[in-house]
Design a protein around this motif. Structure first.
Motif, mmCIF file in Angstrom:
data_model
loop_
_atom_site.group_PDB
_atom_site.id
_atom_site.type_symbol
_atom_site.label_atom_id
_atom_site.label_comp_id
_atom_site.label_asym_id
_atom_site.label_seq_id
_atom_site.Cartn_x
_atom_site.Cartn_y
_atom_site.Cartn_z
ATOM 1 N N ARG A 32 11.937 21.209 4.876
ATOM 2 C CA ARG A 32 13.074 20.129 4.288
ATOM 3 C C ARG A 32 14.374 19.940 5.064
ATOM 4 O O ARG A 32 15.846 20.053 4.650
ATOM 5 N N ASP A 34 15.984 17.384 6.463
ATOM 6 C CA ASP A 34 16.157 16.250 5.847
ATOM 7 C C ASP A 34 17.275 17.156 4.455
ATOM 8 O O ASP A 34 19.099 16.547 4.497
ATOM 9 N N LEU A 35 17.486 17.859 4.083
ATOM 10 C CA LEU A 35 18.700 18.993 2.882
ATOM 11 C C LEU A 35 19.538 19.862 4.096
ATOM 12 O O LEU A 35 20.358 19.389 4.130
ATOM 13 N N SER A 38 21.545 16.580 5.659
ATOM 14 C CA SER A 38 22.434 16.267 5.072
ATOM 15 C C SER A 38 23.616 17.011 4.339
ATOM 16 O O SER A 38 24.769 16.923 4.250
ATOM 17 N N LEU A 39 23.194 18.917 4.306
ATOM 18 C CA LEU A 39 24.631 19.836 4.006
ATOM 19 C C LEU A 39 25.650 19.183 5.703
ATOM 20 O O LEU A 39 26.633 19.613 5.652
ATOM 21 N N HIS A 42 27.443 15.982 5.219
ATOM 22 C CA HIS A 42 28.556 16.519 3.948
ATOM 23 C C HIS A 42 29.281 17.027 5.081
ATOM 24 O O HIS A 42 30.589 16.760 4.341
ATOM 25 N N VAL A 45 31.688 15.121 6.924
ATOM 26 C CA VAL A 45 32.366 14.010 6.152
ATOM 27 C C VAL A 45 32.955 13.693 5.665
ATOM 28 O O VAL A 45 33.878 13.753 5.300
ATOM 29 N N SER A 46 32.695 15.353 4.529
ATOM 30 C CA SER A 46 33.959 15.853 3.594
ATOM 31 C C SER A 46 35.415 16.355 4.903
ATOM 32 O O SER A 46 36.607 16.349 3.490
ATOM 33 N N MET A 115 24.872 29.105 -2.977
ATOM 34 C CA MET A 115 24.115 27.858 -3.616
ATOM 35 C C MET A 115 22.843 29.338 -3.675
ATOM 36 O O MET A 115 21.941 29.096 -4.011
ATOM 37 N N LEU A 116 23.202 30.566 -2.527
ATOM 38 C CA LEU A 116 21.949 31.287 -1.447
ATOM 39 C C LEU A 116 22.128 32.065 -2.859
ATOM 40 O O LEU A 116 20.614 32.985 -3.355
ATOM 41 N N LEU A 121 16.495 28.828 -1.567
ATOM 42 C CA LEU A 121 16.561 27.909 -0.882
ATOM 43 C C LEU A 121 16.169 28.397 0.057
ATOM 44 O O LEU A 121 16.736 29.661 0.527
ATOM 45 N N ASP B 117 31.224 13.645 -3.505
ATOM 46 C CA ASP B 117 30.713 14.212 -2.620
ATOM 47 C C ASP B 117 30.004 15.409 -3.180
ATOM 48 O O ASP B 117 29.069 15.828 -2.539
ATOM 49 N N ARG B 124 21.301 16.893 -3.681
ATOM 50 C CA ARG B 124 20.699 17.070 -2.856
ATOM 51 C C ARG B 124 19.899 19.071 -3.216
ATOM 52 O O ARG B 124 18.663 18.922 -2.644
#
Lengths: 278, 249
Positions: A32, A34-35, A38-39, A42, A45-46, A115-116, A121, B117, B124
């Motif tokens: 994964r 790609d995840l 993405s993170l 993110h 970008v943010s 998240m954990l 994940l 976002d 995701r």
């Protein structure tokens, strides 16, 4: 949906089993990737949302720092600018990615606590997130590298394959250090300050701003035993058309193997506990 | 190939926690302790708590399990273990099906990022591909009712707006197994009504629901089975009709 829909969690079953589970975590994170990407994306970008230049702001300020230090120190050390400027530029850019990845590594798990603590994940995903985020930033700073190499003509004599090998070793080594501090910082909250002061003194002790050949031979241990020197040298020297001593690559390869074995063992032994540290 | 049916299976599940005090989190104090030679207290100044002991649980599609018990009885810990975040110390947990945990909505929200976002991020993490997230983005945005605010950083939101965003993002993904810590009631009266409807839909679609709650009426409404936790020890799973007897026991 690409997520595995089967989850199995089991109790302790001996050391070998812990290593297997750690490996499974690693594999899941790679599947994964790609995840993680993405993170990382993110984060970039943010962080720069709303600013026109985005991460190039950092590149810009880094470029100004390169100019300032290049001109001033070049004068102080009496080194011709066409030699010192590219040296300092490459030093600041690549040493910057090393220290940033390590310093930000401290926050990897602490930041991901939310998240954990409610998902399954892979933990490695967050390590890759930190590493990839810094690689994205590096990709922006490459502008400085290109500008300097082209302006001073080094692009013609640069040895790109060796430089790429150097970057590979840099990433592999920085990744394990980042993971090491991530785990320890989750457990002990005063580690980030310690790490910050270590990377700060490393910036002074490593030839980022000063030329390594100015150092008297009896102090050569400052270079030879300094992992940061080898990390930097393996990328900078080939880009400036110079050779890299074989013992630098031997040092980096050994460091990568020992480091990853060490960190992976630490991870295998703490994996169950990390979420409780947070 | 037909996927195996949705199920949850816990066998002799035991979970222990190290509880780290403030002192235990400092390396300097750790080293000082070794230097002085005093090893007071238990393991590295941290105590161990058994949060769940020997829990066995079998759930299959259609089961709606309510968890009752006092604060600290292990309900949330069990939910976190079922979500895959906590690893058991003994025994095993096996879950078939896609899991969604609505435990703490605000966790995982990045206050410096914009609302949009954050929705992307959440999607995701929940396992959607970037394209799937983009497809659902308009629907989630509309449901949140935040309009132009979605382009602003979440830290500029009021608490209620933040809750709306978190709720909209977290409930956008269907799941086979839905884990909830208390029935979520967020936002103003209007939003509570539509949020309630959305949750119901989610519950209907999910194969299994596990809901921890203190609200007896709520449990009667949504659950068909109930289990009581007491100091980490679980009662047998019983029918919801026997809830009163279970609570009295």
């Amino acid at each position: 949906m690409t997520t595995a829909t089967h989850m199995l969690r089991t109790g302790r079953r001996g050391a070998l089993f812990e290593y297997q589970m750690a490996f499974r975590d690693l594999r899941a994170s790679v599947e994964r990737i790609d995840l993680a990407w993405s993170l990382a994306w993110h984060d970039v970008v943010s962080r720069y949302r709303g600013s026109i230049l985005g991460p190039l702001w950092i590149t810009l300020s880094m470029g100004l720092m390169v100019l300032g230090i290049g001109v001033l120190y070049g004068e102080l050390f009496r080194v011709p600018l066409h030699e010192f400027m590219p040296f300092v530029a490459l030093g600041i850019v690549f040493f910057g990615v090393v220290t940033a990845t390590i310093n930000e590594g401290c926050d990897t798990f602490v930041q991901a606590a939310g998240m954990l603590s409610q998902t399954s994940l892979p933990m490695f995903t967050f390590i890759w997130r930190t590493v990839l985020r810094n690689l994205i930033n590096l990709a922006h700073h490459i502008v400085i590298v290109l500008a300097v190499l082209v302006y001073y003509g080094f692009w013609r004599i640069a040895n790109y394959p060796v430089a790429l090998l150097g970057i590979f070793f840099l990433i592999v080594n920085v990744a394990w250090i980042s993971m090491l501090v991530a785990i320890i910082s989750a457990r002990f909250r005063d580690i980030p300050q310690i790490v910050a002061s270590i990377t700060q003194s490393a910036a002074i002790m490593t030839p980022v701003f000063w030329l390594p050949d100015r150092i008297p031979p009896r102090y050569h241990l400052i270079l030879d035993a300094n992992p940061f020197y080898h990390l930097l040298q393996a990328v900078r020297a080939p880009l400036m058309g110079r050779g890299v001593e074989p013992h630098t690559f031997a040092f980096l390869a050994g460091m990568a193997v020992v480091g990853w074995v060490l960190v992976f063992s630490l991870f295998a032994n703490t994996r169950r506990r990390i979420v409780h540290y947070l | 190939m037909k996927p195996p049916p949705v199920s949850i299976s816990c066998k002799d599940l035991t979970l222990r926690f190290p509880v780290y005090g403030v002192d235990a989190k400092s390396l300097k104090k750790h080293l000082a302790k070794i230097a002085v030679g005093g090893r007071l207290g238990s393991h590295h100044g941290s105590a161990e708590v058994t949060a769940i002991s020997n829990l066995s649980l079998e759930l299959k599609a259609g089961d709606r399990l309510g968890l009752v018990g006092h604060n600290g009885s292990g309900k949330t810990t069990l939910l976190r273990a079922l979500s895959g975040a906590y690893e058991p110390d003994e025994g095993s947990i096996e879950v078939q099906g896609h899991i969604a945990a609505l435990l703490d909505l605000n966790l995982g929200i990045d206050p410096t990022a914009t609302g949009m976002d954050n929705i992307r991020l959440r999607g995701r993490i929940a396992g959607l591909t970037a394209r799937e997230v983009d497809e659902r983005l308009p629907e989630i945005a509309e449901f949140s009712g935040l309009g132009a605010f979605l382009e602003m950083p979440v830290k500029t939101y009021s608490a209620g707006m933040q809750a709306r965003l978190a709720f909209a993002a977290a409930t956008a993904v269907e799941a086979d197994v839905l884990l909830m810590d208390e029935w979520i009631a967020v936002g103003d009266a209007d939003f509570q009504k539509i949020a309630h409807k959305r949750l119901l839909k989610l519950v209907e679609r999910a194969g299994i629901l596990v809901l921890a709650s203190h609200d007896v009426e709520l449990l009667r409404l949504y659950c068909n089975k109930v289990m009581r936790m007491d100091g980490g020890v679980a009662s047998p799973v019983t029918d919801i009709k026997k809830l009163d007897e279970l609570l009295a026991a």
